[in-house]
Design a protein around this motif. Structure first.
Motif, PDB file in Angstrom:
ATOM      1  N   ASN A 158      -1.368  -2.517   6.991  1.00  0.00           N
ATOM      2  CA  ASN A 158      -1.602  -3.184   8.347  1.00  0.00           C
ATOM      3  C   ASN A 158      -1.284  -4.579   8.661  1.00  0.00           C
ATOM      4  O   ASN A 158      -0.320  -4.939   9.720  1.00  0.00           O
ATOM      5  CB  ASN A 158      -2.923  -2.957   9.079  1.00  0.00           C
ATOM      6  CG  ASN A 158      -3.063  -1.507   9.735  1.00  0.00           C
ATOM      7  OD1 ASN A 158      -2.118  -0.640   9.585  1.00  0.00           O
ATOM      8  ND2 ASN A 158      -4.200  -0.907  10.097  1.00  0.00           N
ATOM      9  N   ARG A 159      -1.762  -5.416   7.798  1.00  0.00           N
ATOM     10  CA  ARG A 159      -1.710  -6.787   8.097  1.00  0.00           C
ATOM     11  C   ARG A 159      -0.120  -7.148   7.652  1.00  0.00           C
ATOM     12  O   ARG A 159       0.521  -8.178   8.225  1.00  0.00           O
ATOM     13  CB  ARG A 159      -2.788  -7.502   7.222  1.00  0.00           C
ATOM     14  CG  ARG A 159      -4.183  -7.717   7.836  1.00  0.00           C
ATOM     15  CD  ARG A 159      -5.096  -8.691   7.052  1.00  0.00           C
ATOM     16  NE  ARG A 159      -5.613  -8.094   5.825  1.00  0.00           N
ATOM     17  CZ  ARG A 159      -6.553  -7.403   5.496  1.00  0.00           C
ATOM     18  NH1 ARG A 159      -7.289  -7.227   6.616  1.00  0.00           N
ATOM     19  NH2 ARG A 159      -6.874  -6.965   4.445  1.00  0.00           N
ATOM     20  N   LYS A 160       0.489  -6.480   6.510  1.00  0.00           N
ATOM     21  CA  LYS A 160       1.649  -6.850   6.408  1.00  0.00           C
ATOM     22  C   LYS A 160       2.708  -6.551   7.578  1.00  0.00           C
ATOM     23  O   LYS A 160       3.654  -7.446   7.886  1.00  0.00           O
ATOM     24  CB  LYS A 160       2.259  -6.006   5.075  1.00  0.00           C
ATOM     25  CG  LYS A 160       1.968  -6.534   3.941  1.00  0.00           C
ATOM     26  CD  LYS A 160       2.553  -5.604   2.626  1.00  0.00           C
ATOM     27  CE  LYS A 160       2.051  -6.700   1.197  1.00  0.00           C
ATOM     28  NZ  LYS A 160       2.791  -5.914   0.352  1.00  0.00           N
ATOM     29  N   TRP A 161       2.286  -5.534   8.054  1.00  0.00           N
ATOM     30  CA  TRP A 161       3.072  -5.048   9.562  1.00  0.00           C
ATOM     31  C   TRP A 161       2.894  -6.065  10.480  1.00  0.00           C
ATOM     32  O   TRP A 161       3.897  -6.237  11.295  1.00  0.00           O
ATOM     33  CB  TRP A 161       2.842  -3.513   9.863  1.00  0.00           C
ATOM     34  CG  TRP A 161       3.494  -2.667   9.026  1.00  0.00           C
ATOM     35  CD1 TRP A 161       2.758  -1.691   8.147  1.00  0.00           C
ATOM     36  CD2 TRP A 161       4.618  -2.103   9.038  1.00  0.00           C
ATOM     37  NE1 TRP A 161       3.651  -0.843   7.662  1.00  0.00           N
ATOM     38  CE2 TRP A 161       4.967  -1.087   8.443  1.00  0.00           C
ATOM     39  CE3 TRP A 161       5.725  -2.462  10.188  1.00  0.00           C
ATOM     40  CZ2 TRP A 161       6.346  -0.412   8.044  1.00  0.00           C
ATOM     41  CZ3 TRP A 161       7.097  -1.875   9.866  1.00  0.00           C
ATOM     42  CH2 TRP A 161       7.395  -0.852   9.091  1.00  0.00           C
ATOM     43  N   LYS A 162       1.727  -6.763  10.570  1.00  0.00           N
ATOM     44  CA  LYS A 162       1.647  -7.862  11.528  1.00  0.00           C
ATOM     45  C   LYS A 162       2.005  -9.038  11.171  1.00  0.00           C
ATOM     46  O   LYS A 162       2.014 -10.021  12.142  1.00  0.00           O
ATOM     47  CB  LYS A 162       0.154  -7.741  11.949  1.00  0.00           C
ATOM     48  CG  LYS A 162      -0.417  -6.516  12.647  1.00  0.00           C
ATOM     49  CD  LYS A 162      -1.905  -6.498  12.966  1.00  0.00           C
ATOM     50  CE  LYS A 162      -2.442  -5.359  13.757  1.00  0.00           C
ATOM     51  NZ  LYS A 162      -3.981  -5.301  13.710  1.00  0.00           N
TER      52      LYS A 162
END
Lengths: 169, 172
Positions: A158-162
């Motif tokens: 999730n954090r990578k996508w953000k």
């Protein structure tokens, strides 16, 4: 390394919890009668009356566990001459007391009584049961670990996508 | 699957159904199990009063054999040694169509009670098989659920912490 330490602690914890199965085993001695958990214990004999009473009589059997005074079994039988025979299994490896009473069926008065202390030999659970319990409990922990790892990976994705993790990139 | 195989399977299912119906075989005897303190009978905790009611016999004797529940692979009990063993072998008097005894059942499960009945004239009046079901102590079920929840939580924390730790190592 940390994973191995945690695994070792988990196995140690499981070993401690599996020992709760042994809680009922005890080696108290000094009984009149010896019995083993898993097998019937036979009681056979004859009670004599001191008076002039004649049969048939009522024979009462009463078994209690001495450590907590729990009533394990109570039953009655009839006997023409005071003889008796019955069998029961003591499922707990603790000392028990069996009382056999000869009772006048009309007046319910006790004509003769015999108390027998029974020393019961307990056993550890079978090895297969211990292994099954251990495998089940370890599987439960493993399930929790899989969920924990999955949550971390999901958060990381999730954090990578953000666009977070500048140091990783 | 051929027709013969199908009929064979149906026949086996019916045979198993009829062979596993001891309560039907013992219709003339009813076993009533009650907790002396009220409520359900809990294994290794409550002394239950077992009352056998005979429909066709008023006076006589009943020779009883009580056998504990058979061992099940996925659900061991508190006393694994006791599973599938004989518990009682005794003779009870039948008075006014009833025979009673008090007993503390050691574990949960289906107990098999075999009753050989002899009437007042000393003639054999048949053998009956009954099943007595004892449920697990609700407190123990609750404690087991809590214990398993704690283990899952422990595993979750361990898995979460370890995987986060690995991420940091790669980041450096």
């Amino acid at each position: 390394m940390r994973f191995r330490v945690v695994l070792l602690v988990s196995v140690l914890l499981m070993s401690m919890t599996s020992s709760t199965v042994f809680a009922h085993g005890s080696d108290q001695g000094g009984g009149d009668h010896h019995a083993r958990v898993g097998e019937l214990a036979y009681f056979e004999g004859k009670l004599e009356t001191s008076g002039q009473e004649r049969g048939p009589y009522e024979v009462q059997f009463h078994a209690i566990r001495l450590e907590d005074k729990a009533e394990i079994m109570s039953m009655k039988s009839s006997s023409p001459d005071g003889s008796y025979k019955f069998a029961m299994q003591f499922f707990d490896g603790a000392e028990h007391e069996v009382t056999i009473s000869l009772v006048d069926p009309a007046t319910k008065s006790i004509l003769a009584e015999k108390k027998v202390t029974v020393e019961v030999e307990g056993f550890h659970p079978p090895f297969a049961v211990k292994v099954k319990t251990m495998v089940f409990l370890l599987s439960v922990i493993a399930f929790g670990m899989v969920v924990g790892v999955s949550v971390t990976r999901w958060g990381k994705t999730n954090r990578k996508w953000k666009g977070e993790y500048p140091d990783v990139a | 699957m051929t027709k013969v195989t199908f009929l064979g399977i149906i026949a086996i299912i019916f045979a198993l159904m009829f062979s596993n119906s001891p309560v039907t075989a013992g219709e003339s005897i009813i076993a009533n199990v009650q907790n002396e303190q009220g409520g359900d009978v809990r294994p290794d905790l409550d002394t239950a009063e077992v009352e056998l009611m005979f429909a066709n016999i008023q006076n006589g004797t009943a020779h009883i054999f009580l056998r504990s529940p058979e061992r099940k692979f996925f659900s061991p009990t508190d006393f694994p040694i006791v599973e599938g063993t004989d518990l009682i072998d005794a003779t009870l008097p039948i008075e006014n169509g009833k025979a009673t005894f008090q007993y503390m059942f050691p574990i949960r499960g289906d107990y098999h009670l075999k009753v050989d009945v002899v009437d007042g004239e000393g003639k054999a009046a048949g053998t009956h098989e009954l099943v007595i079901t004892i449920n697990e102590n609700p407190e123990e079920v609750k404690n087991a659920v809590i214990f398993i929840a704690i283990l899952v939580a422990f595993g979750f924390v361990v898995g979460y912490v370890l995987s986060r730790g690995r991420k940091r190592v790669h980041a450096v």
